[in-house]
Motif scaffolding. Structure first.
Motif: not given
Length: 297
Positions: A87-94, A127-132
């Motif tokens: 899983w990838v979201n805004k929080n890179d710790a995830v 979801r705009k939580e990461q750039t490409a």
């Protein structure tokens, strides 16, 4: 209660084992109907229900609910294959937690036999939580991490919607894993499959020979309509029938969304359709559609 469950499970398997409709693969989240975390015995029960339909699943996280381990354990010594999601979201710790769990699991399971791919993120750019660019760096990171433990042969990809699968991502993945939902474009059922396959063709052109797999597509059987897209059992089965048969004719691999109806699924989209995409009802036992679900004759 447990006895009743096993009776229902037996009846379900009896009804599907003799000629169930086949899917290339299915999306799967092993969380239980109430949203609680699964154990290996519950996953084994799910696999028995789903095996008449496919032997390929995709999960979205190995760390969430620690679901990677019971899924891999339940698949040991079988012909099941799984795409493991990080899983990838805004929080890179995830992401880091998922990657670390993935690497831990490589020590205990036969990835070369059981794991068909690793999927780094699901719609994180959409979801705009990461750039490409950020997501592409994570794909490279996972490829290197797998290579470091002798698993460079495991394909690595990411899942994005068709308009957000940018060249930056296409360049890094081993195959393109696209999501497409004509329902969420408000397209009427009679035009939905033509719309979906146009998205596939567009990405195939952009991929320049790299394989394009449909990581998610489907149609909800209940809930609110969305523009000209109407929910309902008839439309859900119609979309499934048309998509699966056309994908087979055109040799397009896919993971249909979804295995089970899931009442716990998010309703953050201000819609009540999210729990109604499965081919099996929300008891995780009863087939939603009568067989044959589709016929490509």
């Amino acid at each position: 209660m447990k006895f009743a469950y096993h009776i229902a499970l037996f009846a379900s398997l009896a009804s599907t084992a003799l000629g169930a409709s086949q899917f290339f693969g299915l999306n799967y989240n092993p969380k239980r109907p109430d949203g609680s975390c699964p154990n290996v015995y519950q996953v084994q029960g799910d696999l028995k229900v789903l095996r008449p339909y496919t032997n390929r699943l995709r999960i979205y996280s190995v760390h969430d609910c620690n679901q990677g381990e019971p899924v891999l354990r339940a698949m040991e010594n079988t012909d099941w294959k799984v795409e493991l999601g990080l899983w990838v979201n805004k929080n890179d710790a995830v992401f880091e937690a998922d990657k670390n769990e993935l690497l831990r699991l490589t020590k205990y399971f036969n990835f070369a036999k059981q794991v068909s791919a690793v999927v780094v993120g699901s719609e994180a750019v959409y979801r705009k939580e990461q750039t490409a660019e950020q997501l592409a760096a994570k794909i490279r990171n996972v490829k290197q991490a797998l290579a470091n433990v002798g698993l460079a042969s495991i394909p690595v990809t990411t899942s994005e919607t068709w308009p957000t699968y940018y060249q930056t991502l296409i360049k890094e993945v081993d195959f393109v894993n696209m999501h497409g939902f004509p329902f969420w474009e408000g397209v009427s059922i009679d035009k939905a499959n033509d719309k979906m396959f146009q998205h596939i063709y567009d990405l195939q052109a952009a991929a320049k020979g790299k394989k394009v797999v449909v990581g998610e597509t489907g149609w909800p059987s209940a809930g609110d309509h969305y523009g000209a897209a109407q929910t309902g059992m008839h439309n859900a089965q119609s979309y499934l029938h048309q998509f699966v048969c056309r994908a087979a004719r055109e040799n397009i691999e896919y993971y249909y969304f979804n295995s089970f109806d899931q009442n716990w699924a998010s309703t953050n989209n201000a819609s009540n359709v999210e729990g109604n995409w499965g081919i099996v009802k929300n008891d995780y036992v009863t087939p939603k559609f009568a067989e044959p679900i589709y016929s490509c004759k």
